[in-house]
Structure formats: C-alpha cells, structure tokens
Design a protein around this motif. Structure first.
Motif, PDB file in Angstrom:
ATOM      1  N   GLN A  26      -2.077  15.898   3.400  1.00 59.36           N
ATOM      2  CA  GLN A  26      -0.917  16.325   2.629  1.00 59.36           C
ATOM      3  C   GLN A  26      -1.120  17.646   1.897  1.00 59.36           C
ATOM      4  OE1 GLN A  26      -0.446  12.108   0.902  1.00 59.36           O
ATOM      5  NE2 GLN A  26       1.652  12.841   0.962  1.00 59.36           N
ATOM      6  N   TRP A 128      -4.829   7.986   6.382  1.00 59.96           N
ATOM      7  CA  TRP A 128      -3.885   8.029   7.499  1.00 59.96           C
ATOM      8  C   TRP A 128      -4.121   9.070   8.572  1.00 59.96           C
ATOM      9  CZ3 TRP A 128       1.308   7.602   4.279  1.00 59.96           C
ATOM     10  CH2 TRP A 128       1.224   6.479   3.431  1.00 59.96           C
ATOM     11  N   ASN A 171      -6.460   3.716   2.133  1.00 58.78           N
ATOM     12  CA  ASN A 171      -5.255   3.853   1.348  1.00 58.78           C
ATOM     13  C   ASN A 171      -4.131   3.084   2.034  1.00 58.78           C
ATOM     14  OD1 ASN A 171      -3.559   5.200  -0.794  1.00 58.78           O
ATOM     15  ND2 ASN A 171      -2.453   5.825   1.057  1.00 58.78           N
ATOM     16  N   GLU A 172      -3.624   2.044   1.371  1.00 59.04           N
ATOM     17  CA  GLU A 172      -2.402   1.356   1.804  1.00 59.04           C
ATOM     18  C   GLU A 172      -2.401   0.898   3.263  1.00 59.04           C
ATOM     19  OE1 GLU A 172       0.786   4.035   0.771  1.00 59.04           O
ATOM     20  OE2 GLU A 172       0.555   3.643  -1.362  1.00 59.04           O
ATOM     21  N   TRP A 174      -0.968  -1.495   4.489  1.00 58.49           N
ATOM     22  CA  TRP A 174       0.407  -1.866   4.875  1.00 58.49           C
ATOM     23  C   TRP A 174       1.114  -0.694   5.534  1.00 58.49           C
ATOM     24  CZ3 TRP A 174       5.264   0.003   3.833  1.00 58.49           C
ATOM     25  CH2 TRP A 174       6.344  -0.785   4.255  1.00 58.49           C
ATOM     26  N   LEU A 179       4.357   1.050   8.738  1.00 60.20           N
ATOM     27  CA  LEU A 179       5.112   2.295   8.933  1.00 60.20           C
ATOM     28  C   LEU A 179       4.660   2.996  10.209  1.00 60.20           C
ATOM     29  CD1 LEU A 179       5.312   3.686   5.264  1.00 60.20           C
ATOM     30  CD2 LEU A 179       6.918   2.202   6.484  1.00 60.20           C
ATOM     31  N   HIS A 230       4.009  -4.602  -4.453  1.00 58.68           N
ATOM     32  CA  HIS A 230       5.410  -4.555  -4.886  1.00 58.68           C
ATOM     33  C   HIS A 230       5.810  -5.872  -5.537  1.00 58.68           C
ATOM     34  CE1 HIS A 230       6.092  -1.012  -2.179  1.00 58.68           C
ATOM     35  NE2 HIS A 230       5.052  -1.566  -1.582  1.00 58.68           N
ATOM     36  N   ARG A 252       3.945  -8.708   2.403  1.00 59.19           N
ATOM     37  CA  ARG A 252       3.821  -7.410   1.725  1.00 59.19           C
ATOM     38  C   ARG A 252       2.572  -7.365   0.833  1.00 59.19           C
ATOM     39  NH1 ARG A 252       5.528  -2.385   1.602  1.00 59.19           N
ATOM     40  NH2 ARG A 252       7.574  -1.812   0.842  1.00 59.19           N
ATOM     41  N   PHE A 301       7.692   0.754  -6.247  1.00 60.53           N
ATOM     42  CA  PHE A 301       9.016   0.127  -6.435  1.00 60.53           C
ATOM     43  C   PHE A 301       9.019  -1.374  -6.141  1.00 60.53           C
ATOM     44  CE2 PHE A 301       8.680   1.896  -2.162  1.00 60.53           C
ATOM     45  CZ  PHE A 301       9.089   0.853  -1.359  1.00 60.53           C
ATOM     46  N   TRP A 331      14.025   5.216  -4.352  1.00 64.27           N
ATOM     47  CA  TRP A 331      13.165   4.121  -4.815  1.00 64.27           C
ATOM     48  C   TRP A 331      13.559   3.715  -6.226  1.00 64.27           C
ATOM     49  CZ3 TRP A 331       7.567   5.959  -3.014  1.00 64.27           C
ATOM     50  CH2 TRP A 331       7.524   5.918  -1.616  1.00 64.27           C
ATOM     51  N   GLU A 412       4.967  15.550   2.353  1.00 66.42           N
ATOM     52  CA  GLU A 412       5.304  14.158   2.080  1.00 66.42           C
ATOM     53  C   GLU A 412       5.657  13.422   3.384  1.00 66.42           C
ATOM     54  OE1 GLU A 412       4.902  11.962  -0.315  1.00 66.42           O
ATOM     55  OE2 GLU A 412       6.084  10.506   0.795  1.00 66.42           O
ATOM     56  N   PHE A 421       6.527  15.548  -5.058  1.00 61.82           N
ATOM     57  CA  PHE A 421       5.957  14.497  -5.916  1.00 61.82           C
ATOM     58  C   PHE A 421       5.008  15.081  -6.969  1.00 61.82           C
ATOM     59  CE2 PHE A 421       7.314  11.159  -2.961  1.00 61.82           C
ATOM     60  CZ  PHE A 421       7.352  10.022  -3.748  1.00 61.82           C
TER      61      PHE A 421
HETATM   62  C1  PNW Z   1       2.226   6.511  -0.684  1.00 62.28           C
HETATM   63  N1  PNW Z   1       6.465   1.915   0.956  1.00 62.28           N
HETATM   64  O1  PNW Z   1       3.039   6.200   0.413  1.00 62.28           O
HETATM   65  C2  PNW Z   1       1.068   7.324  -0.116  1.00 62.28           C
HETATM   66  O2  PNW Z   1      -0.193   6.802  -0.435  1.00 62.28           O
HETATM   67  C3  PNW Z   1       1.128   8.771  -0.460  1.00 62.28           C
HETATM   68  O3  PNW Z   1       0.368   9.513   0.476  1.00 62.28           O
HETATM   69  C4  PNW Z   1       2.561   9.228  -0.510  1.00 62.28           C
HETATM   70  O4  PNW Z   1       2.687  10.612  -0.632  1.00 62.28           O
HETATM   71  C5  PNW Z   1       3.209   8.519  -1.692  1.00 62.28           C
HETATM   72  O5  PNW Z   1       3.047   7.111  -1.629  1.00 62.28           O
HETATM   73  C6  PNW Z   1       4.693   8.842  -1.841  1.00 62.28           C
HETATM   74  O6  PNW Z   1       5.416   8.416  -0.731  1.00 62.28           O
HETATM   75  C7  PNW Z   1       3.892   5.118   0.443  1.00 62.28           C
HETATM   76  O7  PNW Z   1       7.478   2.045   1.675  1.00 62.28           O
HETATM   77  C8  PNW Z   1       4.889   5.168   1.393  1.00 62.28           C
HETATM   78  O8  PNW Z   1       6.236   0.811   0.426  1.00 62.28           O
HETATM   79  C9  PNW Z   1       5.745   4.107   1.553  1.00 62.28           C
HETATM   80  C10 PNW Z   1       5.604   2.987   0.750  1.00 62.28           C
HETATM   81  C11 PNW Z   1       4.617   2.932  -0.214  1.00 62.28           C
HETATM   82  C12 PNW Z   1       3.773   4.010  -0.363  1.00 62.28           C
END
Ligand code: PNW
Length: 465
Positions: A26, A128, A171-172, A174, A179, A230, A252, A301, A331, A412, A421
């Motif tokens: 990013q 990612w 990182n995440e 999910w 996605l 969430h 989730r 969110f 969000w 983003e 952001f």
């Molecule tokens: C996170 N959702 O992404 C990432 O870790 C960041 O790289 C990103 O820039 C930031 O949040 C803002 O989007 C997400 O749908 C994307 O639950 C989607 C979700 C959650 C986090």
C-alpha cells in the motif's frame, strides 16, 4: 474539540504503545526495484475493472525512497511504535531462491531507522502480497504455500530478530480467504467459497507452523496475528435471526479465534458448512493452537444479520442499519461496538494481551485554500474510538496498545488511490506529505498538551526533527 477534552494520554498506562500502521504494497511503490518480483496484487491490478480508479501500487507513496521522511513524521507525532509489513516478493524472487540481499537490506535499514527514532518495530509478515510465482503454483489453496511462508518467516526473523521483537504472522486471514477467494474483489480474484475455506485453513496453519520457528530464532520474541473482528447483532428478536447472527459470528469471528485458542473449528459452523468444510490433516489443529503472546485486533465496523434462505452458504444476509453515522466507505461508525467486542474477546478467550493493530476511517479529504487538510471527522472518529478503548480497559480488557490506520494516505486495495485513510495527506503526483488536522491532534494528544486549544496552529511544523 470538546470531545477531546474528555480524553488524555495519561488515562492510559505509561507503557501503553501508541503507534501508526501501514503495509508494504500500500505504501512502498518501487515495484520493479531492489530485485522485487511481482506479487498477486501487481497482477490483479492489471486486470481491467478490478481497481476502482484503475490505479495500482507500483508507485503508491514511494515509501521505498521516502521512508526517512515518513519515519520522521511518525517520530514527530510522538508515537513510540510503528507497524509495517514485509514484502515477500522483495525477499524471495523465485521458488527456492536464496533470499534477495537488497530486500533484506531495505528492511534492515527501515528497522534501524525506527529504532533511531524511538519507534518500536512491529513487523507483519503477510499483508496480502503473495509472490505471483506462488499463486501460479496454486497459492494459498496449496498446502505447500504454508511451508513456503514458514521459510519466509524463518529468514526474516533470523535477519531482523536481533532488533524486531514483535511479529505479526498474518494480517486479517478473513480478508485473504474471503475477499481474495470467495468475493474475488481482492487478489487473486477467485470466486469460490469452498476454495476460500481451504485457503483460510492453510493461512491459519501457516501461522501455527511459523510461530515456533520465529520463537526459536528470537527467544524474546512476542508473536501473534492480527484479525479483523466485528461485533455482530441480529436484525430482529426472531429466533431465526438470532441463529443466523450466531452463525455469521461463527464464520466471521469464532472461525479464527476458536482454533487459535485451542478449541478447534466451531462445531456449529463446521456443520452448517457441510461440503464446504476444509480438509484438515492430523496435527493441524494442534499446530494452529500454538499459544500467542498477543492478539492483534483490527476494528472497523459492526454487522447486523438476518436469516435469509439461499442468500449465502450459511443462509445469512447483511442488513443495512438505518440512521447511523458512516465513513466515506459506508462503514458504520460504532465505537461502543468496539468496547463490547473487546470485552467479549476478553471474556471468551482471555488473551494474554490485546493490541489494536488497526483502527481508522476514510473521508473525502481535500486541501483547503490555506493549504491545510482539516479532517475534523477523522479526528473525532479517532477520539471516540480511543474513548471506547479506554472504557474497555476500565472493564478489564488487557489492551496494551493502539496503532491507528494509517500513517499515510495509500493504495487502498480495490478502491485504489481514491480512498484516503491517512492522518498524513499524500499528493500522489508530487509525493508531498501534508499532515492533516488529525495528525496534529494525535501529536498534541500524545504530548499531553491541552488538545482543545485551537491556538496551536495546524501548520506548526510536524516534520522538523
Ligand atoms: C484492512 N472487511 O482491510 C486492511 O488491513 C488494510 O490494509 C486496509 O487498508 C484497511 O483495513 C482499510 O480498508 C479490511 O470488509 C478490508 O471486513 C475489509 C474488511 C476489513 C478490513
């Protein structure tokens, strides 16, 4: 600013970590420099229609060259920690290759730069950007990718472990799984739910396999991962909506938390998944249950769920909340949801420590006639969420730090450069950095100044060391 009066840095422990967060793809740019090869995001961005504004991360914030300036800003905020991620395709240029010395040297310089500025480095290994050559061999759907990740973790922790003590494996997961492989709105753009569930398993497995390797290389390491979690509620009092919300929460949140805390995959979700359930080998669940030193919580969110036969593999559907505040992304803003989420994690899983590894908001920022970016909405978002963290701590949650997302406007993902952001505005054409009102607010908050005093000019230098 009246809102800010209720909040002071001294409300938190003196050893609380105050940071900002970014990720490699990013912000770094320099996609073809330093021996870096393509990641799945480079390829994904080339496909028409994937990125809202047609942009990509080949330049982004050009942090690869601007990092001293960016770390200066983080220092001048008064923050004491910085979360960054390591680009896998900068380190391994082909399957089985030796680590790329230029890639190693870049992160070594970056980490030294953090330490020189009093910033505790928090390294994320996977944010990612999978090397494209691994995707060509099947990516995260292949179990071998988990082993390739372990090798990456091994090399990076050996190389940086003398200076980096805080490691976030993933990182995440999910987002990687869902996605990237079910919705297909993130790289690699696959739309197949069964694939996504198997990918998820290999990602969590790779966390479990990499953690002991990092610890062997860095005996005083603290290892964890960052989950996007969430708060989930039911759309009505109807039992079927309650059940749907519970199941959605299972997919989730619990699908990630339960295995990490030694409970295996949640049985109710496993059953509801039926034929979509993942293939699991003997020992996988034990590997995934490796104890973590901390849980990273990325909070954005809440979600409201109703029962909807056929709407999704689990017969659940999102319901739009009405009359709520939202960021420019749509969000929902729900700081009280953050408090209840943290409390719930504390009660249900008793993590040794929690860190907010991301929290932030996107708004339609613009530079005004005075050359300033007055993002009052983002500042208020941050204040309200810090109040929510303070309340969670008062309720007994072991939250030890807060990394706001993000230091810089950046690429983003599917929204490209169209969603900002940062607390620092980036002019992507000139690479000029312009700290926003929220950056001055964070600085004043961290300096324990009276943050209601508008007498402090927005243009007080933030960059001069
Ligand atoms: C996170 N959702 O992404 C990432 O870790 C960041 O790289 C990103 O820039 C930031 O949040 C803002 O989007 C997400 O749908 C994307 O639950 C989607 C979700 C959650 C986090």
């Amino acid at each position: 600013a009246a809102l800010g009066l209720q909040l002071r840095r001294t409300d938190f422990n003196s050893d609380f970590l105050w940071g900002t967060a970014t990720s490699a793809y990013q912000i770094e740019g320099a996609a073809a420099e330093g021996g870096r090869v393509a990641s799945i995001w480079d390829s994904f961005c080339e496909q028409p229609g994937t990125i809202r504004d047609g942009s990509n991360g080949s330049m982004a914030c050009d942090h690869y060259h601007h990092w001293p300036e960016d770390l200066d800003i983080a220092q001048n905020l008064g923050s004491n920690a910085y979360r960054f991620s390591i680009s896998w395709p900068r380190i391994f240029s082909s399957p089985g290759s030796a680590p790329n010395p230029e890639g190693l040297a870049f992160y070594s310089r970056l980490v030294d730069g953090m330490l020189e500025r009093g910033l505790q480095p928090w390294a994320t290994l996977y944010h990612w950007d999978l090397p494209q050559y691994l995707q060509d061999q099947g990516g995260w759907l292949q179990r071998d990718t988990a082993h390739a990740f372990v090798e990456f973790a091994d090399v990076m922790s050996k190389h940086l472990g003398d200076r980096v003590k805080h490691w976030i494996t993933h990182n995440e997961p999910w987002c990687t799984a869902m996605l990237g492989h079910a919705d297909g709105i993130h790289a690699p753009g696959i739309k197949d739910f069964k694939t996504a569930i198997q990918v998820c398993h290999h990602v969590l497995l790779s966390h479990g396999l990499a953690t002991p390797v990092i610890r062997a290389n860095v005996p005083d390491a603290r290892v964890g991962l960052a989950l996007n979690l969430h708060p989930i509620s039911a759309a009505s009092d109807k039992p079927e909506d309650f059940a749907a919300a519970r199941l959605h929460d299972g997919l989730r949140n619990r699908w990630y938390l339960d295995p990490l805390y030694g409970r295996g995959y949640p049985q109710d979700v496993w059953q509801a998944l039926g034929a979509y359930a993942p293939t699991v080998q003997d020992g996988d669940m034990q590997a995934m249950a490796v104890s973590t030193d901390f849980l990273g919580v990325n909070f954005y969110f809440p979600e409201i769920i109703e029962h909807a036969p056929g709407a999704s593999p689990l017969n659940t559907r999102l319901v739009e909340a009405v009359g709520v505040e939202r960021t420019a992304f749509g969000w929902e803003i729900a700081p009280e949801g953050m408090t209840s989420l943290l409390k719930r994690i504390q009660d249900d899983y008793q993590p040794h420590a929690m860190y907010i590894t991301e929290n932030g908001a996107t708004y339609d920022d613009h530079i005004d006639a005075n050359g300033e970016v007055r993002d009052e909405l983002r500042r208020d978002y941050l204040i309200r969420h810090l109040l929510a963290v303070r309340e969670a701590i008062r309720l007994g949650c072991q939250v030890k730090g807060y990394f706001l997302w993000s230091l810089l406007d950046n690429f983003e993902w599917a929204e490209g450069c169209s969603r900002r952001f940062g607390i620092v505005y980036v002019d992507f054409a000139t690479q000029e950095r312009i700290p926003k009102l929220s950056a001055y607010w964070y600085r004043d908050f961290l300096s324990q100044a009276d943050i209601s005093a508008e007498s402090r000019s927005l243009t007080t230098p933030l960059r001069a060391s």
